[in-house]
Design an enzyme around this catalytic site. Sequence first.
Site, PDB file in Angstrom:
ATOM      1  N   LYS A   1       0.827  -1.199   0.000  1.00 18.88           N
ATOM      2  CA  LYS A   1       0.000   0.000   0.000  1.00 18.88           C
ATOM      3  C   LYS A   1       0.863   1.251   0.000  1.00 18.88           C
ATOM      4  CE  LYS A   1      -4.196  -1.454   2.458  1.00 18.88           C
ATOM      5  NZ  LYS A   1      -5.043  -1.078   3.604  1.00 18.88           N
TER       6      LYS A   1
ATOM      7  N   ASP B   1      -9.300   2.025   4.458  1.00 23.35           N
ATOM      8  CA  ASP B   1      -9.759   0.652   4.612  1.00 23.35           C
ATOM      9  C   ASP B   1     -10.443   0.307   3.307  1.00 23.35           C
ATOM     10  OD1 ASP B   1      -9.904  -1.767   5.883  1.00 23.35           O
ATOM     11  OD2 ASP B   1     -11.810  -1.355   6.845  1.00 23.35           O
ATOM     12  N   THR B   2     -10.213  -0.900   2.867  1.00 23.39           N
ATOM     13  CA  THR B   2     -10.714  -1.313   1.568  1.00 23.39           C
ATOM     14  C   THR B   2     -11.500  -2.587   1.735  1.00 23.39           C
ATOM     15  OG1 THR B   2      -8.901  -0.315   0.329  1.00 23.39           O
ATOM     16  CG2 THR B   2     -10.017  -2.160  -0.708  1.00 23.39           C
TER      17      THR B   2
ATOM     18  N   GLY C   1      -4.264  -9.832  -1.964  1.00 20.89           N
ATOM     19  CA  GLY C   1      -5.672  -9.900  -1.585  1.00 20.89           C
ATOM     20  C   GLY C   1      -6.508 -10.568  -2.672  1.00 20.89           C
ATOM     21  N   TYR C   2      -7.605  -9.896  -3.034  1.00 14.72           N
ATOM     22  CA  TYR C   2      -8.541 -10.465  -4.007  1.00 14.72           C
ATOM     23  C   TYR C   2      -8.132 -10.212  -5.456  1.00 14.72           C
ATOM     24  CZ  TYR C   2     -11.975 -11.082  -0.223  1.00 14.72           C
ATOM     25  OH  TYR C   2     -12.636 -11.473   0.900  1.00 14.72           O
ATOM     26  N   ASP C   3      -6.978  -9.590  -5.685  1.00 20.20           N
ATOM     27  CA  ASP C   3      -6.592  -9.198  -7.046  1.00 20.20           C
ATOM     28  C   ASP C   3      -6.695 -10.312  -8.093  1.00 20.20           C
ATOM     29  OD1 ASP C   3      -6.215  -6.721  -5.989  1.00 20.20           O
ATOM     30  OD2 ASP C   3      -4.053  -6.647  -6.265  1.00 20.20           O
TER      31      ASP C   3
ATOM     32  N   LYS D   1      -2.961  -1.166 -12.614  1.00 18.97           N
ATOM     33  CA  LYS D   1      -3.822  -1.200 -11.437  1.00 18.97           C
ATOM     34  C   LYS D   1      -3.741   0.125 -10.668  1.00 18.97           C
ATOM     35  CE  LYS D   1      -4.412  -3.174  -6.938  1.00 18.97           C
ATOM     36  NZ  LYS D   1      -3.871  -3.973  -5.851  1.00 18.97           N
TER      37      LYS D   1
ATOM     38  N   HIS E   1      -9.594   1.294  -7.169  1.00 19.76           N
ATOM     39  CA  HIS E   1     -10.368   1.965  -6.128  1.00 19.76           C
ATOM     40  C   HIS E   1      -9.461   2.806  -5.235  1.00 19.76           C
ATOM     41  CE1 HIS E   1      -8.865  -1.985  -5.286  1.00 19.76           C
ATOM     42  NE2 HIS E   1      -8.858  -1.747  -3.991  1.00 19.76           N
ATOM     43  N   ARG E   2      -8.305   2.236  -4.840  1.00 23.64           N
ATOM     44  CA  ARG E   2      -7.409   2.977  -3.968  1.00 23.64           C
ATOM     45  C   ARG E   2      -6.825   4.173  -4.708  1.00 23.64           C
ATOM     46  NH1 ARG E   2      -4.171  -0.741  -2.358  1.00 23.64           N
ATOM     47  NH2 ARG E   2      -5.501  -1.396  -0.664  1.00 23.64           N
TER      48      ARG E   2
END
Length: 181
Positions: free
Chosen positions: A15, A71-72, A140-142, A162, A167-168
């Site tokens: 991150k 937070d995601t 993560g869910y990537d 990406k 979203h981030r």
Amino acid sequence: MMKRKLVFATNNAHKLEEVAAILGDQIELLSLNDIDCHTDIPETADTLEGNALLKSSFIYNNYGLNCFADDTGLEVEALGGAPGVYSNMLKLLHELEGKENRKAQFRTAISLILDGKNYLFEGVIKGEIIKEKRGESGFGYDPVFQPEGYDKTFAELGNDIKNKISHRALAIQKLCEFLQR
């Protein structure tokens, strides 16, 4: 002009890199490590906004430093917005077995505390959950999230793309525009 110092309340190296790349060199980004904070900040809220605020206010109240936290969550339509703040990819794939509707969105909430005031920023990217993992990059869910308008998952698109569309990235861009005002 002195660079503005800003703490990003995370120890997640992925991150930090992602955000530093988006922010460029206008702001000196500090991690929790950099400010010697080794507390496990509780993330006990059941919303993304709630958790982001818990983290940013913890730093501001204890260290007196301007700070933001994110937070995601992944919100899946067929699961009523779950898993949200909770994450487990294999469980998710299992719960979606046999479901036609695989629409989902990644949402990031950022809480910024600047000189005692709280600001909230949000980024959303819509897409769908594919049936099996694809791709090597990301976390993560990537590997199971395929953004709208692409035929590849986040994990296949790689970080350069990406970091432009995620979203981030969207939430961070809003944050940056605000900070540059």
